[in-house]
Design an enzyme around this catalytic site. Structure first.
Site, PDB file in Angstrom:
ATOM      1  CG  HIS A  92      -1.867   1.045   1.364  1.00 15.65           C
ATOM      2  ND1 HIS A  92      -1.780   2.045   2.306  1.00 15.65           N
ATOM      3  CD2 HIS A  92      -2.997   1.274   0.666  1.00 15.65           C
ATOM      4  CE1 HIS A  92      -2.822   2.847   2.182  1.00 15.65           C
ATOM      5  NE2 HIS A  92      -3.578   2.398   1.200  1.00 15.65           N
ATOM      6  N   GLY A 282      -6.567  21.187  -3.855  1.00 19.42           N
ATOM      7  CA  GLY A 282      -5.369  21.051  -3.010  1.00 19.42           C
ATOM      8  C   GLY A 282      -5.164  22.254  -2.105  1.00 19.42           C
ATOM      9  CD  GLN A 283      -6.298  28.351  -2.457  1.00 19.83           C
ATOM     10  OE1 GLN A 283      -7.174  28.194  -3.326  1.00 19.83           O
ATOM     11  NE2 GLN A 283      -5.831  29.536  -2.117  1.00 19.83           N
TER      12      GLN A 283
HETATM   13  P1  NAI Z   1     -10.676  14.276  -0.217  1.00 16.67           P
HETATM   14  O1  NAI Z   1     -12.109  13.971  -0.434  1.00 16.67           O
HETATM   15  O2  NAI Z   1     -10.236  14.760   1.099  1.00 16.67           O
HETATM   16  O3  NAI Z   1     -10.211  15.334  -1.309  1.00 16.67           O
HETATM   17  C1  NAI Z   1     -10.349  15.082  -2.694  1.00 16.67           C
HETATM   18  C2  NAI Z   1      -9.787  16.238  -3.486  1.00 16.67           C
HETATM   19  O4  NAI Z   1     -10.692  17.333  -3.390  1.00 16.67           O
HETATM   20  C3  NAI Z   1      -8.447  16.774  -2.977  1.00 16.67           C
HETATM   21  O5  NAI Z   1      -7.622  17.086  -4.067  1.00 16.67           O
HETATM   22  C4  NAI Z   1      -8.793  18.029  -2.220  1.00 16.67           C
HETATM   23  O6  NAI Z   1      -7.756  18.987  -2.244  1.00 16.67           O
HETATM   24  C5  NAI Z   1      -9.990  18.497  -3.011  1.00 16.67           C
HETATM   25  N1  NAI Z   1     -10.858  19.331  -2.168  1.00 16.67           N
HETATM   26  C6  NAI Z   1     -11.519  18.953  -1.051  1.00 16.67           C
HETATM   27  N2  NAI Z   1     -12.172  19.999  -0.520  1.00 16.67           N
HETATM   28  C7  NAI Z   1     -11.930  21.051  -1.329  1.00 16.67           C
HETATM   29  C8  NAI Z   1     -12.322  22.420  -1.337  1.00 16.67           C
HETATM   30  N3  NAI Z   1     -13.081  22.933  -0.375  1.00 16.67           N
HETATM   31  N4  NAI Z   1     -11.896  23.206  -2.337  1.00 16.67           N
HETATM   32  C9  NAI Z   1     -11.091  22.713  -3.308  1.00 16.67           C
HETATM   33  N5  NAI Z   1     -10.676  21.442  -3.362  1.00 16.67           N
HETATM   34  C10 NAI Z   1     -11.086  20.624  -2.392  1.00 16.67           C
HETATM   35  O7  NAI Z   1      -9.781  12.998  -0.608  1.00 16.67           O
HETATM   36  P2  NAI Z   1     -10.138  11.451  -0.442  1.00 16.67           P
HETATM   37  O8  NAI Z   1     -10.904  10.989  -1.615  1.00 16.67           O
HETATM   38  O9  NAI Z   1     -10.698  11.224   0.903  1.00 16.67           O
HETATM   39  O10 NAI Z   1      -8.685  10.787  -0.488  1.00 16.67           O
HETATM   40  C11 NAI Z   1      -7.798  11.005   0.613  1.00 16.67           C
HETATM   41  C12 NAI Z   1      -6.452  10.381   0.335  1.00 16.67           C
HETATM   42  O11 NAI Z   1      -6.576   8.971   0.333  1.00 16.67           O
HETATM   43  C13 NAI Z   1      -5.810  10.732  -1.011  1.00 16.67           C
HETATM   44  O12 NAI Z   1      -4.505  11.166  -0.722  1.00 16.67           O
HETATM   45  C14 NAI Z   1      -5.776   9.416  -1.781  1.00 16.67           C
HETATM   46  O13 NAI Z   1      -4.659   9.267  -2.626  1.00 16.67           O
HETATM   47  C15 NAI Z   1      -5.694   8.438  -0.633  1.00 16.67           C
HETATM   48  N6  NAI Z   1      -6.129   7.108  -1.027  1.00 16.67           N
HETATM   49  C16 NAI Z   1      -5.188   6.148  -1.178  1.00 16.67           C
HETATM   50  C17 NAI Z   1      -5.538   4.854  -1.493  1.00 16.67           C
HETATM   51  C18 NAI Z   1      -4.499   3.812  -1.679  1.00 16.67           C
HETATM   52  O14 NAI Z   1      -4.840   2.648  -1.821  1.00 16.67           O
HETATM   53  N7  NAI Z   1      -3.235   4.148  -1.688  1.00 16.67           N
HETATM   54  C19 NAI Z   1      -6.947   4.453  -1.671  1.00 16.67           C
HETATM   55  C20 NAI Z   1      -7.869   5.572  -1.529  1.00 16.67           C
HETATM   56  C21 NAI Z   1      -7.474   6.847  -1.195  1.00 16.67           C
END
Ligand code: NAI
Length: 325
Positions: A92, A282-283
């Protein structure tokens, strides 16, 4: 090697992505102790074309393999303009933006997708098939600023369910389903997650499965190994990095200026009721990171207690299958 893993966990926690931060330390430590993460992997990079390659990860720590593979992709994209690198048989790898931002910091476009264990119901289904299959994309602006988009193709990442469990909080009924395929607000009853936007998120998850599973000749769909089942077996996961040098199409200065303009344009959009500001992707995490720089990084009590305990040292692990709890 462990320092590479720790760096990715701290990167996630520092940006409020607690689902992929220190909360996972216990799991990784347990899998390392049980040898389901290869302690001495035979990492090697096989060039398969002018702009492509496979990073053979030998079931070593995914965080390390994904980083080394991204560094190969960055090198190749600087030489050839574009690079596609598959990471084959890895553990992972956590928050994918860690790797895509690495490319963006080198003035390149970074894109990455990876396999994750089957826990998502396909649109219209009552049984899981795909994983939370994340997608990340990062591009450079000016003054070191980046647009960095990184998401699971589910309404929420599995780690957010774990985070809700660790804080004993209810979850919205749009995130996940119970054993009957019914929406649930109890994080302990979750049996599968829902894809974002129904068939659209389902389709994106399929795309990630093809690129980071089928394309690399790895187990795919519901044959992808589970994170919490046999901790003594390597996970055989896959990840695909795509790196593009903007100079193939334009000058890097124009590209970065235009990204900077996009950032400013988005920030200048009139906010909708209930919002203070429009952020570029990302901000929102940069804002959290700034807050943490002043106050310190928030870690829930249980995780803190684990980190300062001697469990890691005396190897007295136990684990529960989160789908059985
Ligand atoms: P999230 O839902 O927190 O955010 C998704 C995207 O939306 C991000 O780029 C964030 O900056 C953007 N975003 C959120 N709110 C925002 C706002 N108010 N204004 C502008 N942009 C906004 O992310 P999620 O889906 O919960 O994923 C979290 C992490 O989990 C990620 O780093 C992902 O790579 C990781 N992940 C890793 C897995 C793996 O197997 N390695 C599997 C699933 C997720």
């Amino acid at each position: 090697m462990l320092v590479f893993v720790a760096n990715v966990l701290v990167f996630a926690d520092a940006r409020g992505l607690h689902s992929h931060g220190a909360m996972r330390a216990e799991y990784y430590a347990e899998r390392i102790a049980k040898e389901g993460i290869n302690h001495h992997p035979d990492f090697h990079f096989e060039r398969t074309g002018a702009s492509s390659g496979i990073f053979h990860a030998d079931n070593g720590a995914g965080h390390v393999a994904a980083q080394f593979a991204m560094d190969e992709a960055i090198k190749m994209a600087k030489e050839n303009g574009v690079a596609v690198v598959g990471v084959k048989k890895m553990g992972h790898s956590g928050a994918l933006s860690y790797y895509t931002e690495r490319a963006a910091k080198h003035d390149l476009i970074g894109f990455s997708v990876c396999l994750s264990d089957p826990m998502v119901v396909p649109f219209g289904g009552a049984e899981p098939y795909y994983g939370t299959n994340p997608i990340a994309f990062a591009v450079p602006g000016n003054e070191g600023k980046l647009i960095s988009f990184d998401m699971a193709t589910t309404v929420q990442a599995w780690g957010k369910i774990l985070h809700a469990r660790s804080k004993n909080q209810l979850i919205p009924d749009t995130w996940a389903v119970d054993e009957n395929g019914e929406p649930t607000t109890d994080p302990f009853k979750v049996q599968a997650l829902l894809p974002i936007s129904g068939p659209k998120g389902y389709g994106l998850g399929m795309m990630v499965d093809v690129l980071s599973g089928i394309l690399l000749g790895l187990p795919f769909g519901n044959k992808v190994s589970s994170m919490y089942h046999d901790l003594s077996e390597g996970r055989n996961l896959g990840q695909l990095h795509l790196v593009i040098n903007p100079e193939l199409f334009t000058t890097i200065n124009k590209f970065k200026d235009d990204i900077a303009t996009t950032m400013r344009d988005l920030n200048a959009i009139k906010p909708a009721p209930g919002f203070n500001q429009v952020y570029y992707p990302g901000q929102n995490l940069e804002v959290i990171q700034k807050e943490y720089e002043e106050k310190g990084i928030e870690i829930v009590d249980d995780i803190y207690a684990y980190l300062v305990s001697d469990v890691i040292h005396n190897n007295s692990y136990d684990h529960k299958d989160p789908f059985v709890e």
